[in-house]
Design a protein around this motif. Sequence first.
Motif, short mmCIF file in Angstrom:
data_model
loop_
_atom_site.label_atom_id
_atom_site.label_comp_id
_atom_site.label_asym_id
_atom_site.label_seq_id
_atom_site.Cartn_x
_atom_site.Cartn_y
_atom_site.Cartn_z
N GLY A 68 -0.25 11.10 -8.36
CA GLY A 68 1.19 11.34 -8.36
C GLY A 68 1.76 11.50 -6.96
O GLY A 68 2.50 12.44 -6.68
N PRO A 70 3.77 9.35 -3.65
CA PRO A 70 4.50 8.10 -3.41
C PRO A 70 3.75 7.16 -2.45
O PRO A 70 2.89 7.60 -1.68
CB PRO A 70 5.80 8.58 -2.77
N TRP A 72 4.74 5.59 0.26
CA TRP A 72 4.88 5.81 1.71
C TRP A 72 3.93 6.89 2.20
O TRP A 72 3.39 6.81 3.31
CB TRP A 72 6.33 6.15 2.08
N LEU A 73 3.65 7.88 1.34
CA LEU A 73 2.78 8.98 1.75
C LEU A 73 1.32 8.52 1.83
O LEU A 73 0.57 8.92 2.72
CB LEU A 73 2.94 10.15 0.77
N GLU A 76 1.15 6.51 5.05
CA GLU A 76 1.08 7.39 6.22
C GLU A 76 -0.33 7.97 6.36
O GLU A 76 -0.86 8.09 7.46
CB GLU A 76 2.07 8.56 6.08
N SER A 77 -0.90 8.35 5.22
CA SER A 77 -2.25 8.93 5.25
C SER A 77 -3.26 7.90 5.72
O SER A 77 -4.14 8.19 6.53
CB SER A 77 -2.63 9.44 3.86
N PHE A 80 -3.35 7.36 9.37
CA PHE A 80 -4.13 8.34 10.13
C PHE A 80 -5.64 8.16 9.93
O PHE A 80 -6.41 8.19 10.87
CB PHE A 80 -3.73 9.77 9.72
N VAL A 81 -6.05 7.93 8.67
CA VAL A 81 -7.49 7.85 8.36
C VAL A 81 -8.09 6.54 8.88
O VAL A 81 -9.21 6.51 9.38
CB VAL A 81 -7.72 7.97 6.83
N GLU A 86 -11.43 5.32 2.15
CA GLU A 86 -11.63 6.73 2.53
C GLU A 86 -10.37 7.55 2.22
O GLU A 86 -10.46 8.67 1.72
CB GLU A 86 -11.99 6.85 4.02
N LEU A 90 -10.21 10.83 -0.19
CA LEU A 90 -9.78 12.16 0.25
C LEU A 90 -8.62 12.68 -0.60
O LEU A 90 -8.56 13.86 -0.93
CB LEU A 90 -9.38 12.12 1.73
N ILE A 91 -7.71 11.77 -0.95
CA ILE A 91 -6.55 12.17 -1.75
C ILE A 91 -6.97 12.62 -3.15
O ILE A 91 -6.36 13.49 -3.75
CB ILE A 91 -5.55 10.99 -1.79
N SER A 93 -9.68 14.20 -3.95
CA SER A 93 -10.66 15.30 -4.04
C SER A 93 -10.22 16.49 -4.90
O SER A 93 -11.07 17.13 -5.49
CB SER A 93 -11.16 15.73 -2.66
N PRO A 94 -8.91 16.80 -5.03
CA PRO A 94 -8.58 17.93 -5.92
C PRO A 94 -8.85 17.63 -7.40
O PRO A 94 -8.89 18.54 -8.22
CB PRO A 94 -7.08 18.14 -5.71
N ARG A 137 -17.21 11.50 -0.56
CA ARG A 137 -18.02 10.49 0.15
C ARG A 137 -18.55 9.43 -0.81
O ARG A 137 -18.71 8.28 -0.43
CB ARG A 137 -19.18 11.15 0.91
N LEU B 136 -1.01 16.35 5.58
CA LEU B 136 -1.19 15.09 4.86
C LEU B 136 -2.01 15.39 3.59
O LEU B 136 -2.86 16.28 3.62
CB LEU B 136 -1.98 14.07 5.70
N PRO B 137 -1.76 14.64 2.50
CA PRO B 137 -2.46 14.97 1.25
C PRO B 137 -3.94 14.60 1.24
O PRO B 137 -4.60 14.69 0.21
CB PRO B 137 -1.70 14.15 0.20
N ILE B 138 -4.46 14.18 2.39
CA ILE B 138 -5.91 13.92 2.49
C ILE B 138 -6.69 15.18 2.82
O ILE B 138 -7.91 15.17 2.77
CB ILE B 138 -6.21 12.87 3.58
N HIS B 140 -7.92 18.69 1.98
CA HIS B 140 -8.15 19.67 0.92
C HIS B 140 -9.41 20.44 1.27
O HIS B 140 -10.50 19.87 1.25
CB HIS B 140 -8.35 18.96 -0.43
N VAL B 261 -12.30 13.75 8.20
CA VAL B 261 -12.05 12.32 8.35
C VAL B 261 -13.14 11.72 9.22
O VAL B 261 -13.57 12.34 10.20
CB VAL B 261 -10.66 12.09 8.94
N LYS B 263 -13.17 9.21 11.28
CA LYS B 263 -12.85 8.52 12.54
C LYS B 263 -13.77 9.00 13.65
O LYS B 263 -13.92 10.19 13.87
CB LYS B 263 -11.41 8.84 12.94
N ARG B 309 9.56 15.11 5.13
CA ARG B 309 10.07 14.07 4.23
C ARG B 309 9.60 14.31 2.79
O ARG B 309 10.37 14.17 1.84
CB ARG B 309 9.61 12.69 4.71
#
Lengths: 293, 332
Positions: A68, A70, A72-73, A76-77, A80-81, A86, A90-91, A93-94, A137, B136-138, B140, B261, B263, B309
């Motif tokens: 759940g 969006p 764009w998020l 963005e993630s 970075f990653v 990967e 990570l998203i 994991s919860p 992982r 960021l939602p990554i 946790h 992460v 990286k 945002r």
Amino acid sequence: MKRFSLLIDALLLLRFEKDKQEVWADFIRSNQENEFYVGMVTALLKNECPKGVILSKNLKLLAMETVGIPNWLLDESKHFVGDMSETIALILSPLQSESKVDIGLNDVLTAMDDLRFRDSNEICDWIVSQWQNLSAREIQVFNKLVTGSFRSPFSPASFSDVEIHFEPIELKLVLLYAERGRVDGRNGFTEFTMGIGSASGWVTFSKVAVQLAELERASIEQWIIENTQEKFGPVHRLPAVQIFTIECRSIIESKRNKSGYRVTDATLISWENGASVEQVTTIDSLRAILPKR
Amino acid sequence: MVVFTEMGFYCPQADVYIDPLRKVSKAIVTHAHSDHAMPGMGHYLCESSGVEIMKLRLGKGISVQGLAYGETIFMNGVEIALFPAGHVPGSAQVRLSYLGEVWVISGDYKTLADGLSPAFESVRCHHFVTESTFGLPIFHWKPQDEVFRDMNAWWQENATNGLTSIMLGYSLGKAQRIIKYLDRGIGDVICHSAIADANVALESSGFTFGSWTEAGKAVVEFGSELLSRSLLICPPNALNGPLMQQIGKHSLANCSGWMAVRKSKNWGGVDKGFVLSDHADWSQLLEAVSASCAEHVYVTHGFTDVFSRYLRENLSINAEVVRVGHWNRTEE
């Protein structure tokens, strides 16, 4: 998947080929009792991977729906990653349940084989159910496998240097079909379909290219011509009499094959002329040595 | 009541800055990390248990006043109180209240209790200033029990193989949190001198985290066998110092939220990474924002654009990015 993802993670974190080879040698040592498993991993590390069962963009959509968040998020993630598999791992994991079921690498490859021609809803349901049972992982590697984007952390030249560490798997199989083709500029038999024993009789198991010394080749070709029961174009059906020793690198469960298994890199080693069909490998004896989950 | 300036957060009514970046006469400091507690202020106000560590970092001679959590003082009619931020020992959120309007500047925080620093308390306010270091939602975090179980297992394995374990961790907060949960049944805990100094300051302020030995002393007094079963905690910037040569064969680990992460730049050649942070992860940030019940949220530090945002578009929270001075480094 746990052992495999730990291996891949360790390899990805190393920069030097020499260090990677050390990790790989350790992996082989600690799994040497399980040749089949090592064979399966070796095939993947040689980039001999099955085709994906879902497009990367659809996997991304599935992850967004599942958590759940969006688009764009997620982008963005990923920015970075640096890697979408990967990022998704990570998203997610919860989501992971407390009581995880262990999922073997073999289970994943087998299921992919089985799901390949099913409809996309069924594939998505399967992926989400696996996500819930895998660690971050493991999911990272799993995502690469299901999208067909898994790449070996080794560079090619040097991986084959360390590959020689383990023995190929040897099977005795019975000749069921022989296919005609061109051999050294003349007509001959180029490919044998070999069978394995099962409770309901012989079932086809693997194809091998015919590599035999000249005298043996002439002798078996003579036998084929004299004993052909039926012809389908270039393919000759034969009585289950002639036994051959076949070597392969790994055996993987596959519901799409009659025997329930497929092999990688099958090679004809020798003709066991005069051997009894009782020596032929059976599915039951195969099962006894298949990978532990 | 609070404005965002080049110098930092400023309350004109009370004429006080919070975590100022340049020299001012009166500063309230949320915690003693170097990007929040800068030298040269006329007077400092911080949480009482943070006074000693402030003196260690900024000099014995600074003018510093301690204010305990929950106590209030008034500055020109503005009521000021500090509440636990759960980030590191002595870290505080600053609550400012004037004519019925309440602001909370949370500094750096985490909402999960670590057993070392007093646990984060959410404070209702109209205006909430939040960090977003891991916005960021990554991100946790796993429960810290799990992380320390893995860490002790790594230490045990090294001890068995005759390798000294070296753990990188910032000298205020992270180091003591690690020290507290290391299993002394495996071996001794050795601290780099910078960490040893922080330990002494924190112990004198009432924090406890078990036995440890200063590295210089350990290198002289410990035999090689004892040394190989020990775990050395070292700040990341001390990694190439002379101490490393004296330690000999070792395994090196880093301990930070960034270890989540893969990286390679985050890893910098360490053998092992543990994901442990003193900052809020994605869900803790959301939890803190929601618990504040604030009508206005200001996001600073880290993934400010993304986090604000998300608050605006997905949670309909009136959130904006604030840029105060030039924060671009976060001490963990």
